[in-house]
Design an enzyme around this catalytic site. Structure first.
Site, PDB file in Angstrom:
ATOM      1  CG  HIS A  72      38.589  29.131  57.770  1.00 34.06           C
ATOM      2  ND1 HIS A  72      39.930  29.068  57.519  1.00 34.06           N
ATOM      3  CD2 HIS A  72      38.428  28.786  59.060  1.00 34.06           C
ATOM      4  CE1 HIS A  72      40.552  28.686  58.616  1.00 34.06           C
ATOM      5  NE2 HIS A  72      39.662  28.522  59.574  1.00 34.06           N
ATOM      6  CE1 TYR A 201      35.037  18.618  57.560  1.00 33.05           C
ATOM      7  CE2 TYR A 201      35.802  20.491  56.269  1.00 33.05           C
ATOM      8  CZ  TYR A 201      35.059  19.977  57.318  1.00 33.05           C
ATOM      9  OH  TYR A 201      34.345  20.820  58.121  1.00 33.05           O
ATOM     10  N   PRO A 293      29.592  15.047  63.366  1.00 30.87           N
ATOM     11  CG  PRO A 293      31.588  14.746  64.502  1.00 30.87           C
ATOM     12  CD  PRO A 293      30.254  14.121  64.282  1.00 30.87           C
ATOM     13  CE  LYS A 297      26.145  22.997  57.584  1.00 26.93           C
ATOM     14  NZ  LYS A 297      27.131  24.051  57.783  1.00 26.93           N
ATOM     15  CE1 TYR A 385      32.529  22.620  56.124  1.00 19.42           C
ATOM     16  CE2 TYR A 385      33.102  24.930  55.867  1.00 19.42           C
ATOM     17  CZ  TYR A 385      33.310  23.701  56.465  1.00 19.42           C
ATOM     18  OH  TYR A 385      34.286  23.560  57.420  1.00 19.42           O
TER      19      TYR A 385
HETATM   20  P1  FAD Z   1      24.857  20.989  75.053  1.00 14.97           P
HETATM   21  O1  FAD Z   1      26.094  21.697  74.656  1.00 14.97           O
HETATM   22  O2  FAD Z   1      24.895  19.517  75.218  1.00 14.97           O
HETATM   23  O3  FAD Z   1      24.354  21.649  76.399  1.00 14.97           O
HETATM   24  C1  FAD Z   1      23.318  21.090  77.184  1.00 14.97           C
HETATM   25  C2  FAD Z   1      23.502  21.509  78.628  1.00 14.97           C
HETATM   26  O4  FAD Z   1      22.430  20.990  79.391  1.00 14.97           O
HETATM   27  C3  FAD Z   1      24.778  20.942  79.227  1.00 14.97           C
HETATM   28  O5  FAD Z   1      25.503  21.962  79.866  1.00 14.97           O
HETATM   29  C4  FAD Z   1      24.290  19.886  80.216  1.00 14.97           C
HETATM   30  O6  FAD Z   1      25.142  19.743  81.325  1.00 14.97           O
HETATM   31  C5  FAD Z   1      22.934  20.444  80.601  1.00 14.97           C
HETATM   32  N1  FAD Z   1      22.008  19.412  81.082  1.00 14.97           N
HETATM   33  C6  FAD Z   1      21.834  18.159  80.610  1.00 14.97           C
HETATM   34  N2  FAD Z   1      20.903  17.512  81.310  1.00 14.97           N
HETATM   35  C7  FAD Z   1      20.448  18.378  82.243  1.00 14.97           C
HETATM   36  C8  FAD Z   1      19.469  18.278  83.266  1.00 14.97           C
HETATM   37  N3  FAD Z   1      18.768  17.147  83.454  1.00 14.97           N
HETATM   38  N4  FAD Z   1      19.264  19.354  84.045  1.00 14.97           N
HETATM   39  C9  FAD Z   1      19.965  20.525  83.855  1.00 14.97           C
HETATM   40  N5  FAD Z   1      20.914  20.652  82.884  1.00 14.97           N
HETATM   41  C10 FAD Z   1      21.140  19.596  82.088  1.00 14.97           C
HETATM   42  N6  FAD Z   1      29.504  20.210  66.703  1.00 14.97           N
HETATM   43  C11 FAD Z   1      30.206  20.734  65.724  1.00 14.97           C
HETATM   44  O7  FAD Z   1      29.644  21.525  64.959  1.00 14.97           O
HETATM   45  N7  FAD Z   1      31.540  20.395  65.581  1.00 14.97           N
HETATM   46  C12 FAD Z   1      32.174  19.524  66.448  1.00 14.97           C
HETATM   47  O8  FAD Z   1      33.361  19.271  66.321  1.00 14.97           O
HETATM   48  C13 FAD Z   1      31.450  18.951  67.487  1.00 14.97           C
HETATM   49  N8  FAD Z   1      32.023  18.071  68.363  1.00 14.97           N
HETATM   50  C14 FAD Z   1      31.251  17.523  69.369  1.00 14.97           C
HETATM   51  C15 FAD Z   1      31.782  16.594  70.255  1.00 14.97           C
HETATM   52  C16 FAD Z   1      30.994  16.014  71.268  1.00 14.97           C
HETATM   53  C17 FAD Z   1      31.601  15.006  72.239  1.00 14.97           C
HETATM   54  C18 FAD Z   1      29.625  16.377  71.382  1.00 14.97           C
HETATM   55  C19 FAD Z   1      28.746  15.758  72.459  1.00 14.97           C
HETATM   56  C20 FAD Z   1      29.097  17.322  70.484  1.00 14.97           C
HETATM   57  C21 FAD Z   1      29.887  17.888  69.477  1.00 14.97           C
HETATM   58  N9  FAD Z   1      29.375  18.821  68.574  1.00 14.97           N
HETATM   59  C22 FAD Z   1      30.096  19.343  67.570  1.00 14.97           C
HETATM   60  C23 FAD Z   1      28.026  19.284  68.649  1.00 14.97           C
HETATM   61  C24 FAD Z   1      27.925  20.615  69.369  1.00 14.97           C
HETATM   62  O9  FAD Z   1      28.899  20.703  70.365  1.00 14.97           O
HETATM   63  C25 FAD Z   1      26.520  20.665  69.931  1.00 14.97           C
HETATM   64  O10 FAD Z   1      25.635  20.693  68.828  1.00 14.97           O
HETATM   65  C26 FAD Z   1      26.261  21.830  70.858  1.00 14.97           C
HETATM   66  O11 FAD Z   1      26.984  21.672  72.046  1.00 14.97           O
HETATM   67  C27 FAD Z   1      24.770  21.905  71.185  1.00 14.97           C
HETATM   68  O12 FAD Z   1      24.544  22.821  72.197  1.00 14.97           O
HETATM   69  P2  FAD Z   1      23.357  22.624  73.209  1.00 14.97           P
HETATM   70  O13 FAD Z   1      23.423  23.817  74.117  1.00 14.97           O
HETATM   71  O14 FAD Z   1      22.112  22.366  72.478  1.00 14.97           O
HETATM   72  O15 FAD Z   1      23.676  21.288  74.012  1.00 14.97           O
HETATM   73  C1  DHB Z   2      35.621  21.217  63.508  1.00 17.21           C
HETATM   74  C2  DHB Z   2      34.715  20.245  63.668  1.00 17.21           C
HETATM   75  C3  DHB Z   2      34.019  19.785  62.586  1.00 17.21           C
HETATM   76  O1  DHB Z   2      33.091  18.851  62.710  1.00 17.21           O
HETATM   77  C4  DHB Z   2      34.232  20.288  61.326  1.00 17.21           C
HETATM   78  O2  DHB Z   2      33.538  19.795  60.286  1.00 17.21           O
HETATM   79  C5  DHB Z   2      35.146  21.283  61.163  1.00 17.21           C
HETATM   80  C6  DHB Z   2      35.837  21.745  62.263  1.00 17.21           C
HETATM   81  C7  DHB Z   2      36.368  21.707  64.681  1.00 17.21           C
HETATM   82  O3  DHB Z   2      36.209  21.151  65.773  1.00 17.21           O
HETATM   83  O4  DHB Z   2      37.125  22.671  64.542  1.00 17.21           O
END
Ligand code: FAD
Ligand code: DHB
Length: 390
Positions: A72, A201, A293, A297, A385
């Site tokens: 994009h 947005y 979200p 980021k 961004y």
């Molecule tokens: P996570 O993806 O949370 O992974 C952590 C892992 O650790 C999981 O698999 C979990 O099962 C495991 N775990 C937890 N506790 C334990 C334990 N005690 N023992 C062993 N394993 C464990 N970001 C965006 O940029 N855009 C979005 O649209 C967006 N939407 C989101 C929607 C939701 C509902 C959530 C929760 C987050 C969203 N995010 C979004 C944020 C983004 O998805 C996260 O920043 C990203 O997943 C971070 O990755 P991570 O690996 O640090 O954590």
């Molecule tokens: C998406 C999520 C976001 O938070 C954003 O700012 C842009 C895109 C997405 O899930 O595609």
């Protein structure tokens, strides 16, 4: 059993860290509480900064991303019923973002890990990090009715916001938090995206909306909703009607609707835990920080932590140099707080708050009007961004 690094959590942070360490010849074991299918079933982020794309290439998992990711060059802001493009590419000297779902990125990393024969222990219960204040950390976990011990040099807490790693240092950590009085209702549908060339947005007096995508055949849309709403309250028809009402008439007219294949409500939160290192335990990704979200980021910040952490471990094991691990926390936090500021400000600008009455709505529209007509303000938005430089 013994390994060099125990990684807790097989989300994007843990899997990417494992892959980068493996490439550098550093042994690691991942412990994950859930099954692999469960991890893949969580629909979350979708927009990658160039820094994240570069890191995935460095990890050797950029193949499908290069062919299937959608680049994009711009975003669009809708307010007061009119759509305004922001030329992110032009304003940042050629930087872009790529639409590629977190699910796909996780799948690529899982496949690379399996192909290299690296150990991931799924359904590891009662994971407990210990001994990290001394020289000999150990992680225990239960599996198949037995308790196991993993001895290591370092523990990486990549276990997300609800994980055990941050909880194990809860008396020694400072937490900064803001919870928002609304959530995001997200819908995934196999229909062509309404805006295939830009993420949209929307600010309206009915609340925030977002048009994004996972591919040219799969769309991801969101609308701001009350925190106590239930997914069951939102039929597909209600969702599409509400989304249309929050966009400009031309886009509303163009939306192609279809049955949702996923629908969920996520709360919005800003959160930072400091510091991110406790002896030989390091926190990375959502374990240490959450952003709302808006601005996409969360996943990108997790990738930057992993870049710094993998570099620090590699420097330590290969050159016996502890500089990277000693500066890890401060280095990450500097970038994290800038992303926290950006995500908070875009959230504040785009959403309807309980006290955003007529006056607040007009102020938001005035700020947005300034933003789209001032090159300086548009550049500041675009720069944040695409991701600030490392
Ligand atoms: P996570 O993806 O949370 O992974 C952590 C892992 O650790 C999981 O698999 C979990 O099962 C495991 N775990 C937890 N506790 C334990 C334990 N005690 N023992 C062993 N394993 C464990 N970001 C965006 O940029 N855009 C979005 O649209 C967006 N939407 C989101 C929607 C939701 C509902 C959530 C929760 C987050 C969203 N995010 C979004 C944020 C983004 O998805 C996260 O920043 C990203 O997943 C971070 O990755 P991570 O690996 O640090 O954590
Ligand atoms: C998406 C999520 C976001 O938070 C954003 O700012 C842009 C895109 C997405 O899930 O595609």
């Amino acid at each position: 059993m013994r390994t060099q690094v125990v990684i807790i959590g097989a989300g994007p942070s843990g899997l990417l860290l494992g892959q980068l360490l493996h490439k550098a010849g550093i042994d690691n074991v991942i412990l994950e509480r859930q099954t692999g299918d469960y991890v893949l079933g969580r629909i979350r982020a979708g927009i990658l900064e160039q820094v994240t794309v570069d890191l995935l290439n460095e990890a050797g998992v950029g193949g499908r991303l290069a062919s299937e990711g959608i680049v994009h060059h711009s975003i669009e802001l809708v307010f007061a019923g009119t759509r305004h493009p922001i030329d992110v590419h032009g304003l940042t000297g050629g930087k872009v973002v790529t639409a590629y779902g977190q699910t796909e990125l996780t799948r690529d990393l899982m496949q690379a890990r399996a192909a290299a024969g690296l150990p991931t222990i799924y359904e590891a219960a009662n994971v407990q990090p210990a001994g990290f204040d001394g020289e000999h950390p150990v992680v225990t976990y239960d599996k198949d009715g037995k308790t196991h011990e993993l001895h290591c040099d370092f523990i990486a807490g990549c276990d997300g916001f609800h994980g055990v790693s941050r909880a194990s240092v809860k008396d020694r950590i400072a937490e900064y938090e803001r919870v928002y009085p609304f959530g995001w209702l997200g819908v995934l549908a196999d229909v062509p995206p309404v805006s295939p060339h830009a993420i949209v947005y929307g600010n309206s007096d009915r609340g925030f909306s977002l048009c994004s995508m996972r591919s040219l055949a799969r769309s991801r849309y969101y609308v701001q909703c009350p925190l106590d709403d239930k997914v069951e309250d939102w039929s597909d028809q209600r969702f599409w009607d509400e989304l249309r009402r929050r966009l400009d008439p031309e886009l509303a007219e163009r939306i192609i609707t279809g049955p949702s294949i996923e629908k969920s409500i996520a709360p919005l939160r800003s959160f930072v835990a400091e510091p991110m290192r406790f002896g030989r335990l390091f926190l990375a990704g959502d374990a240490a920080h959450i952003v709302p979200p808006t601005g996409a980021k969360g996943l990108n910040l997790a990738a930057t932590d992993v870049k710094y952490l993998s570099g620090a471990f590699i420097e330590y094991f290969n050159e016996r140099d502890a500089h990277g691990i000693d500066t890890y926390s401060a280095r990450c936090l500097k970038r994290i707080w800038k992303a926290e500021r950006f995500s908070w400000s875009l959230t504040t600008l785009m959403h309807r708050f309980p006290d955003t009455e007529g006056f607040g709505q007009r102020l938001q529209e005035a700020e947005l009007d300034y933003l789209v007509h001032s090159r300086a303000a548009s550049t500041a938005l675009a720069e944040n961004y695409v991701g600030l430089p490392l």
